[in-house]
Write an enzyme that holds these catalytic residues in place. Structure first.
Site, PDB file in Angstrom:
ATOM      1  N   ASP B  52       0.825  -1.209   0.000  1.00 58.35           N
ATOM      2  CA  ASP B  52       0.000   0.000   0.000  1.00 58.35           C
ATOM      3  C   ASP B  52       0.858   1.258   0.000  1.00 58.35           C
ATOM      4  O   ASP B  52       2.045   1.215   0.323  1.00 58.35           O
ATOM      5  CB  ASP B  52      -0.860   0.045   1.270  1.00 58.35           C
ATOM      6  N   TYR B 110       6.185 -10.153   6.921  1.00 57.68           N
ATOM      7  CA  TYR B 110       6.090  -8.715   7.143  1.00 57.68           C
ATOM      8  C   TYR B 110       6.531  -8.420   8.566  1.00 57.68           C
ATOM      9  O   TYR B 110       6.401  -9.263   9.457  1.00 57.68           O
ATOM     10  CB  TYR B 110       4.639  -8.236   7.024  1.00 57.68           C
TER      11      TYR B 110
END
Lengths: 245, 245
Positions: B52, B110
């Site tokens: 994003d 992540y």
């Protein structure tokens, strides 16, 4: 009341520590603006020393007077509320009436951070200088040992104007290596203008094989800027701490 | 020739991974512009997945075809020469003809970085989210254990559009604490839109005492976004690595 405060800043977008006419783009100018707003009257901030445009600090120390009448913790919170996001006050404490951040400083530590790799470290790039060719860190350590002591460091100084004395004592130059990351720590009683960056440039040239580590004493004796190494860029340099008695 | 490349980027100034009309401000757009220039013809880049706007990567993986006729190392150097300073290519290697960075990815990790302190960390602020109130990391670890497994994670997903399946497997959620720095590592076979940031928001709310860790299975079962925690800001999230068989 006299206060001592310890602060951090990222120097990237500032014209350095000191305010000269235009205070907008200096660290000192930003601090004085916030403290004067708090105080409702002009406040003068004394730093332990100047940092050049683009140089950072993890432990810069300042002193200032205030009659604001709140606790040291409240002053810290006020400052952090109004300072920009690249300046942070770690602590504020009451200091002795005669305490002065520059005049009472007895020792400072800087670190110069090098990223020794053909590929940029994009996460730390604002706080490192990249050197592409591989460096001989052992030769740099030998040179670092020869650069310590109490000497006239005029060869390692960009003289902007008359300085009374260019004699300083460097207690330690320590080089840490962690993969491609090389960190050179300088501890001394004071540093001349550009001194940490020219010392680093000299060490880097030793590491590149462009200079013999054994020649360091000759460079010191020359007292000639042209005999020392290059001035390294500001972004790798961080003022780590200032010590007081 | 088909290539696999691993790259890093700071997402701060980009609109995210994917090009949608305006390719100027996306990571993919920047990569395709440089590779197309090298190739002299349009090159399509496949990423392991989208990140994003504002999210970073330390180990994003891409695949692309090129008939440039130079070595993988030369392609890496070409890319690093022309990419902006906040994108760096760590490695380029020749890949099997059918290798596809997204379709062949089997596992991703992540990390979400939290700075748990009343004072900002100005050096890492672009890669962390600050949480001022103190967090109960042990409670967060208990909740993290309950959030792992193979589940329909619809409650932890911002649905932009129809998705075939919202079932994913999370192998591990590991929380490391080093002073005020809290790092939450997520390893799984895939992540839904906003999933790592919503899982983090849920864990932070457990850490703040706003949620009971024991309720995590209920939130999963609800399949209702409103039952999970807040969406954390993008700047704390970094795609660390992508694994292939």
């Amino acid at each position: 009341m006299n206060y001592k405060a310890v602060l951090q800043y990222e120097g990237t977008r500032y014209r350095g520590w000191q305010s000269q006419g235009n205070t907008e783009n200096t660290i000192q100018g930003r601090l004085e603006a916030v403290l004067s707003r708090m105080e409702g009257a002009p406040v003068e901030v004394h730093g332990s020393g100047r940092t050049d445009a683009g140089v950072h600090a993890a432990g810069q120390t300042i002193s200032f007077h205030s009659s604001y009448g709140r606790s040291a913790g409240e002053i810290r919170d006020y400052m952090n509320q109004y300072l920009p996001e690249d300046i942070a006050v770690l602590s504020v404490e009451e200091a002795a009436p005669r305490f002065h951040a520059r005049l009472n400083a007895v020792r400072k530590t800087y670190v110069y951070q090098i990223w020794n790799s053909p590929v940029q470290n994009i996460f730390k790039r604002r706080f490192q200088t990249r050197v592409a060719g591989s460096l001989d860190v052992e030769a740099m350590r030998k040179a670092a040992g020869l650069l310590c002591g109490t000497h006239d460091y005029r060869a390692f100084c960009s003289l902007k104007r008359f300085q009374k004395s260019t004699v300083r004592s460097i207690q330690e130059i320590r080089i840490e290596q962690d993969g491609p990351e090389i960190r050179i720590f300088y501890t001394g009683n004071g540093f001349l203008y550009h001194m940490a960056r020219i010392l680093t440039g000299t060490l880097v040239e030793v590491g590149m094989g462009l200079r013999d580590y054994a020649r360091m004493p000759e460079i010191i004796r020359s007292r000639n800027r042209a005999d020392a190494g290059r001035l390294m860029p500001p972004e790798g340099l961080i003022l780590m701490s200032v010590e007081y008695d």
